[in-house]
Enzyme design. Structure first.
Site, mmCIF file in Angstrom:
data_model
loop_
_atom_site.group_PDB
_atom_site.id
_atom_site.type_symbol
_atom_site.label_atom_id
_atom_site.label_comp_id
_atom_site.label_asym_id
_atom_site.label_seq_id
_atom_site.Cartn_x
_atom_site.Cartn_y
_atom_site.Cartn_z
ATOM 1 N N TRP A 185 7.742 -51.626 -10.391
ATOM 2 C CA TRP A 185 7.568 -50.181 -10.418
ATOM 3 C C TRP A 185 6.921 -49.683 -9.128
ATOM 4 O O TRP A 185 7.385 -48.714 -8.520
ATOM 5 C CB TRP A 185 6.757 -49.777 -11.631
ATOM 6 C CG TRP A 185 6.606 -48.297 -11.877
ATOM 7 C CD1 TRP A 185 5.477 -47.657 -12.288
ATOM 8 C CD2 TRP A 185 7.612 -47.274 -11.767
ATOM 9 N NE1 TRP A 185 5.713 -46.300 -12.440
ATOM 10 C CE2 TRP A 185 7.019 -46.039 -12.125
ATOM 11 C CE3 TRP A 185 8.956 -47.273 -11.385
ATOM 12 C CZ2 TRP A 185 7.708 -44.830 -12.110
ATOM 13 C CZ3 TRP A 185 9.651 -46.069 -11.380
ATOM 14 C CH2 TRP A 185 9.028 -44.870 -11.740
ATOM 15 N N ARG A 232 -1.471 -57.689 -4.632
ATOM 16 C CA ARG A 232 -2.663 -58.270 -5.243
ATOM 17 C C ARG A 232 -3.347 -59.274 -4.319
ATOM 18 O O ARG A 232 -4.567 -59.414 -4.336
ATOM 19 C CB ARG A 232 -2.277 -58.945 -6.569
ATOM 20 C CG ARG A 232 -3.444 -59.452 -7.398
ATOM 21 C CD ARG A 232 -3.001 -59.931 -8.769
ATOM 22 N NE ARG A 232 -2.091 -61.065 -8.701
ATOM 23 C CZ ARG A 232 -0.793 -61.002 -8.999
ATOM 24 N NH1 ARG A 232 -0.252 -59.869 -9.359
ATOM 25 N NH2 ARG A 232 -0.035 -62.082 -8.928
ATOM 26 N N SER A 236 13.027 -48.326 -13.862
ATOM 27 C CA SER A 236 12.807 -48.786 -12.491
ATOM 28 C C SER A 236 14.076 -49.315 -11.834
ATOM 29 O O SER A 236 14.369 -49.004 -10.679
ATOM 30 C CB SER A 236 11.717 -49.867 -12.491
ATOM 31 O OG SER A 236 11.489 -50.349 -11.186
ATOM 32 N N LYS A 260 6.204 -43.861 -26.877
ATOM 33 C CA LYS A 260 7.642 -44.125 -26.887
ATOM 34 C C LYS A 260 7.949 -45.605 -26.670
ATOM 35 O O LYS A 260 8.961 -46.107 -27.143
ATOM 36 C CB LYS A 260 8.347 -43.244 -25.862
ATOM 37 C CG LYS A 260 7.917 -43.439 -24.413
ATOM 38 C CD LYS A 260 8.585 -44.612 -23.713
ATOM 39 C CE LYS A 260 7.886 -44.942 -22.412
ATOM 40 N NZ LYS A 260 8.453 -46.154 -21.762
ATOM 41 N N ASP A 287 11.856 -39.523 -22.378
ATOM 42 C CA ASP A 287 11.464 -40.905 -22.108
ATOM 43 C C ASP A 287 11.826 -41.805 -23.288
ATOM 44 O O ASP A 287 12.258 -42.952 -23.114
ATOM 45 C CB ASP A 287 9.962 -40.954 -21.832
ATOM 46 C CG ASP A 287 9.554 -42.180 -21.030
ATOM 47 O OD1 ASP A 287 10.414 -43.014 -20.724
ATOM 48 O OD2 ASP A 287 8.359 -42.295 -20.705
ATOM 49 N N ASN A 294 10.261 -53.013 -22.679
ATOM 50 C CA ASN A 294 9.965 -52.962 -24.109
ATOM 51 C C ASN A 294 11.206 -53.308 -24.930
ATOM 52 O O ASN A 294 11.129 -54.053 -25.911
ATOM 53 C CB ASN A 294 9.463 -51.563 -24.480
ATOM 54 C CG ASN A 294 8.106 -51.255 -23.870
ATOM 55 O OD1 ASN A 294 7.110 -51.872 -24.187
ATOM 56 N ND2 ASN A 294 8.075 -50.288 -22.967
ATOM 57 N N GLU A 345 3.759 -52.851 -22.057
ATOM 58 C CA GLU A 345 2.731 -51.963 -22.583
ATOM 59 C C GLU A 345 2.968 -51.581 -24.039
ATOM 60 O O GLU A 345 2.029 -51.361 -24.802
ATOM 61 C CB GLU A 345 2.635 -50.699 -21.729
ATOM 62 C CG GLU A 345 2.276 -50.946 -20.275
ATOM 63 C CD GLU A 345 0.833 -51.396 -20.078
ATOM 64 O OE1 GLU A 345 0.090 -51.489 -21.072
ATOM 65 O OE2 GLU A 345 0.458 -51.669 -18.916
#
Length: 323
Positions: A11, A30, A133, A184, A237, A249, A274
């Site tokens: 993303w 990172r 994405s 969602k 969404d 998801n 998530e």
């Protein structure tokens, strides 16, 4: 001035080619070891060829008040990133845009609320919408909602982030947008289960109907505007993520329905999902006497993927309680 994107996953990398190409972008990884692979990944992301993008380890260069910080890390790392921002610069802080979706399970706080808990002086905005994405990285345009309570900051961010490929609606109801985005993702997991078990379009219709009903039920309790529930950040969404196999998801739901363990499924998705975290968090809100049987059924599949929990999910859809 630069747009500093913290998080160089799929993303964050996609966002680097999506914003106003006239403003330089710093894409923060990172660790130093990820810089080379991130530069390589950028070559396949649309829009990056037109932008000035510097890839570097996170916090290896200073932040200034004129920058715009875009956070694109999993919600579990939001507080840690906010603390790093606080320790790396002094007020006035640069405006912060969270492009991360999800809720903290123990507190039900959104990502902007987590950031403001660490940086109460900072102006925090949210960016959310039906944004798959993979589609955007391939060059397709997108629309999203940009939310911020401060109108001056909202307009400034919109001018800086908008481009020919990113169209923005604006609102001051940032937490409403975040809650819609978090909820969602739960139903996208259910959509993946339906796809894997070949339940068909009729069941998908039931999922969207009752899923939207439960989002509205929870929204009334949380005092979320129906404008957002039925808008781009809510219904828009929800539909996009429930119909896209490229949604993490959705893919998780498919894997769990195929008999894959949660640990194995997360490894195959290769990203934090998530919706799995949010499912459990929202299901626990049923203790507040809210009618959320579908949220609870999907949470059960996430926590204990089995033939029994999937059968219960199907049963809830077929025998959903009416008024």
């Amino acid at each position: 001035m630069a747009i500093v994107i913290i998080g160089a996953g799929s993303w964050g990398t996609t966002l680097s080619g999506m914003f106003n190409p006239e403003i330089p972008v710093k894409l923060w990884c990172r660790s130093p070891e990820l810089v080379a692979s991130t530069r390589k990944a950028l070559k396949s992301v649309a829009g990056t060829e037109h932008a000035t993008i510097t890839v570097e380890p996170a916090f290896s260069s200073p932040l200034t008040a004129s920058d715009i910080v875009v956070i694109a890390v999993p919600s579990a790392h939001i507080t840690e990133v906010a603390r790093r921002i606080k320790s790396s610069c002094q007020p006035p802080y640069p405006p912060i845009v969270t492009a991360s979706k999800g809720l903290e399970r123990t507190t039900f706080r959104t990502t902007s609320q987590l950031i403001n808990a660490v940086l109460p002086e900072a102006s925090v905005a949210v960016l959310s919408g039906p944004n798959i994405s993979k589609e955007i990285a391939a060059g397709r345009p997108a629309k999203a909602v940009l939310g911020c309570e401060d109108v001056h900051v909202l307009l400034s961010l919109s001018n800086a982030l908008s481009s020919s490929r990113l169209h923005l609606d604006m609102t001051r109801d940032k937490v409403d947008v975040e809650l819609c985005a978090a909820m969602k993702g739960v139903f996208a997991i259910g959509a993946g289960v339906i796809a894997e078990r070949r339940m068909g379009a009729n069941f998908m219709g039931l999922l969207l109907t009752y899923g939207l009903k439960e989002i509205a039920e929870l929204s009334r309790f949380l005092k979320i505007s129906t404008e957002h529930v039925f808008g781009v950040a809510g219904l828009g969404d929800l539909v996009a993520t429930c119909f896209s196999p490229d949604s993490r998801n959705y893919r998780l739901g498919q894997l769990l329905a195929s008999g894959t363990t949660m640990k194995e499924a997360l490894a195959k998705v290769e990203a934090v999902v998530e919706g799995a975290i949010t499912a459990t968090a929202v299901a626990e809100m049923a203790a507040l006497r809210l009618r959320l049987p579908l949220f609870a059924a999907i949470a059960a599949v996430v926590e204990n993927p089995s033939e029994e929990t999937i059968a219960h999910f199907e049963h809830v859809l077929l025998d959903y309680p009416g008024k």
